[in-house]
Design an enzyme around this catalytic site. Structure first.
Site, mmCIF file in Angstrom:
data_model
loop_
_atom_site.group_PDB
_atom_site.id
_atom_site.type_symbol
_atom_site.label_atom_id
_atom_site.label_comp_id
_atom_site.label_asym_id
_atom_site.label_seq_id
_atom_site.Cartn_x
_atom_site.Cartn_y
_atom_site.Cartn_z
ATOM 1 N N ASN A 12 0.881 -1.177 0.000
ATOM 2 C CA ASN A 12 0.000 0.000 0.000
ATOM 3 C C ASN A 12 0.914 1.221 0.000
ATOM 4 O OD1 ASN A 12 -1.820 2.032 0.415
ATOM 5 N ND2 ASN A 12 -2.242 1.512 2.553
ATOM 6 N N TRP A 13 1.031 1.837 -1.158
ATOM 7 C CA TRP A 13 1.974 2.961 -1.291
ATOM 8 C C TRP A 13 1.433 4.279 -0.753
ATOM 9 C CZ3 TRP A 13 4.259 2.263 -6.918
ATOM 10 C CH2 TRP A 13 5.208 1.234 -6.880
ATOM 11 N N LYS A 14 0.165 4.297 -0.367
ATOM 12 C CA LYS A 14 -0.452 5.540 0.130
ATOM 13 C C LYS A 14 -0.207 6.670 -0.885
ATOM 14 C CE LYS A 14 -0.042 3.584 4.635
ATOM 15 N NZ LYS A 14 -0.109 3.740 6.057
ATOM 16 N N HIS A 99 -9.620 1.665 4.248
ATOM 17 C CA HIS A 99 -8.369 1.766 4.995
ATOM 18 C C HIS A 99 -8.576 2.735 6.155
ATOM 19 C CE1 HIS A 99 -4.289 2.956 6.038
ATOM 20 N NE2 HIS A 99 -3.917 1.788 5.522
ATOM 21 N N GLU A 101 -6.959 5.138 7.247
ATOM 22 C CA GLU A 101 -6.736 6.557 6.921
ATOM 23 C C GLU A 101 -7.935 7.138 6.182
ATOM 24 O OE1 GLU A 101 -2.892 5.941 5.093
ATOM 25 O OE2 GLU A 101 -2.139 5.372 7.063
ATOM 26 N N GLU A 169 -5.926 -4.466 10.343
ATOM 27 C CA GLU A 169 -4.869 -3.480 10.568
ATOM 28 C C GLU A 169 -5.154 -2.704 11.846
ATOM 29 O OE1 GLU A 169 -2.602 -2.457 6.741
ATOM 30 O OE2 GLU A 169 -4.293 -1.105 6.871
ATOM 31 N N GLY A 175 2.112 2.491 10.617
ATOM 32 C CA GLY A 175 3.095 3.562 10.466
ATOM 33 C C GLY A 175 3.789 3.962 11.760
ATOM 34 N N SER A 215 3.026 -2.024 10.363
ATOM 35 C CA SER A 215 4.468 -2.085 10.637
ATOM 36 C C SER A 215 5.111 -3.444 10.312
ATOM 37 C CB SER A 215 4.761 -1.683 12.083
ATOM 38 O OG SER A 215 4.366 -0.336 12.300
ATOM 39 N N GLY A 236 2.714 -0.904 4.304
ATOM 40 C CA GLY A 236 2.872 0.497 3.923
ATOM 41 C C GLY A 236 4.345 0.841 3.784
ATOM 42 N N GLY A 237 4.928 1.388 4.848
ATOM 43 C CA GLY A 237 6.306 1.900 4.826
ATOM 44 C C GLY A 237 7.320 0.972 4.176
HETATM 45 P P1 PGA Z 1 2.611 0.398 7.638
HETATM 46 O O1 PGA Z 1 1.208 0.682 6.914
HETATM 47 O O2 PGA Z 1 3.145 -0.895 7.103
HETATM 48 O O3 PGA Z 1 3.468 1.585 7.270
HETATM 49 O O4 PGA Z 1 2.339 0.321 9.109
HETATM 50 C C1 PGA Z 1 0.264 -0.343 6.717
HETATM 51 C C2 PGA Z 1 -0.967 0.193 6.039
HETATM 52 O O5 PGA Z 1 -1.372 1.332 6.313
HETATM 53 O O6 PGA Z 1 -1.591 -0.497 5.209
#
Ligand code: PGA
Length: 254
Positions: A12-14, A99, A101, A169, A175, A215, A236-237
């Site tokens: 997930n590149w956001k 998601h 966010e 999640e 994050g 994470s 994500g990250g």
């Molecule tokens: P993260 O993000 O791996 O940076 O914690 C996961 C996500 O938001 O899907």
């Protein structure tokens, strides 16, 4: 022990990466895939403005790709939104729905998620629904109640015969570098699987992948992936660099 047929490694590149960066990343990543087990299914959730770059490079490969958000209608007067019909025509197979966010920053509700799940499935896309509790909810012992409610309400228009997946999640792990232990994740996944059993019956519930996100990194991927109920990761990250995404894909042994 559950027998896992595949393990999904979803990026997930956001709102990261330009079209040029997308092209560079994917051209570097595609040959790396040769060193992964054939049971690894790589997936990319690409920022909307870079989707055509991803389509050009990923259509015809064994990688699935799609958008991080879609609208619940296929077209209409919805300024600034992403049409699932366009996504399908571009060759995508998947999209993210709900998601955390989107839920916290853009006020997405379970009702909205339910409509998005329906529209994605109606167009032949496999939506991935995200659920997860906040830190306060975990601390007050409400985790299982919160995630079960999110799941049931967001799946109320589901066609269980069509493809979909779930990503657990925990919001406090996204994050933050603070990963759920494999025990914490395993317990939550089991609760979600049981709720799915009640909703759609055991065999369909068993076939629905439930991913963990929050994470995930090369250092914790192996232990989490060994957890019985975890069928994949949403990352994500650590998905922003080819090396770390490749390392995660390589350490998983199923
Ligand atoms: P993260 O993000 O791996 O940076 O914690 C996961 C996500 O938001 O899907």
């Amino acid at each position: 022990m559950r027998k896992k047929q595949q393990f999904i490694v979803a990026a997930n590149w956001k709102m990261y990466k330009t079209p040029n960066e997308t092209e560079k990343f994917l051209k570097e990543f595609l040959p790396m895939q040769k060193s992964f087990s054939t049971k690894i299914q790589n997936v990319f959730f690409i920022p909307a403005m870079n989707l055509s770059v991803a389509a050009a490079l990923l259509n015809g490969t064994n990688i699935f790709w799609g958008a991080q958000n879609i609208h619940f209608e296929s077209e209409g007067a919805f300024t600034g939104e992403n049409s699932p019909k366009v996504l399908k025509e571009m060759g995508a197979q998947v999209c993210l729905v709900g998601h955390s966010e989107r839920r916290s920053l853009f006020s997405e509700t379970d009702d909205l998620c339910a409509r998005k799940m329906k529209s994605a499935q109606g167009l032949g896309l496999a939506p991935m629904l995200c659920v997860g509790e906040s830190l306060d909810e975990r601390k007050s012992g409400k985790t299982f109640q919160v995630i079960t409610e999110q799941l049931k309400n967001s799946l109320k228009l589901l066609d269980a015969q069509k493809k979909f997946s779930i990503a657990y999640e925990p919001v406090w792990a996204i994050g933050t570098g603070q990963v759920a232990t494999s025990k914490e994740a395993g317990e939550a996944h089991l609760i979600l699987r049981k709720a799915l059993n009640e909703l759609i019956g055991e065999s369909l519930a068993e076939a629905a992948p439930i991913l963990y996100g929050g994470s995930v990194k090369p250092e914790n991927a192996l232990e989490l992936s060994n957890e019985d109920q975890i069928d994949g990761f949403l990352i994500g990250g650590a998905s922003l660099k080819t090396e770390s995404l490749a390392q995660i894909s390589q350490v998983i042994k199923i």
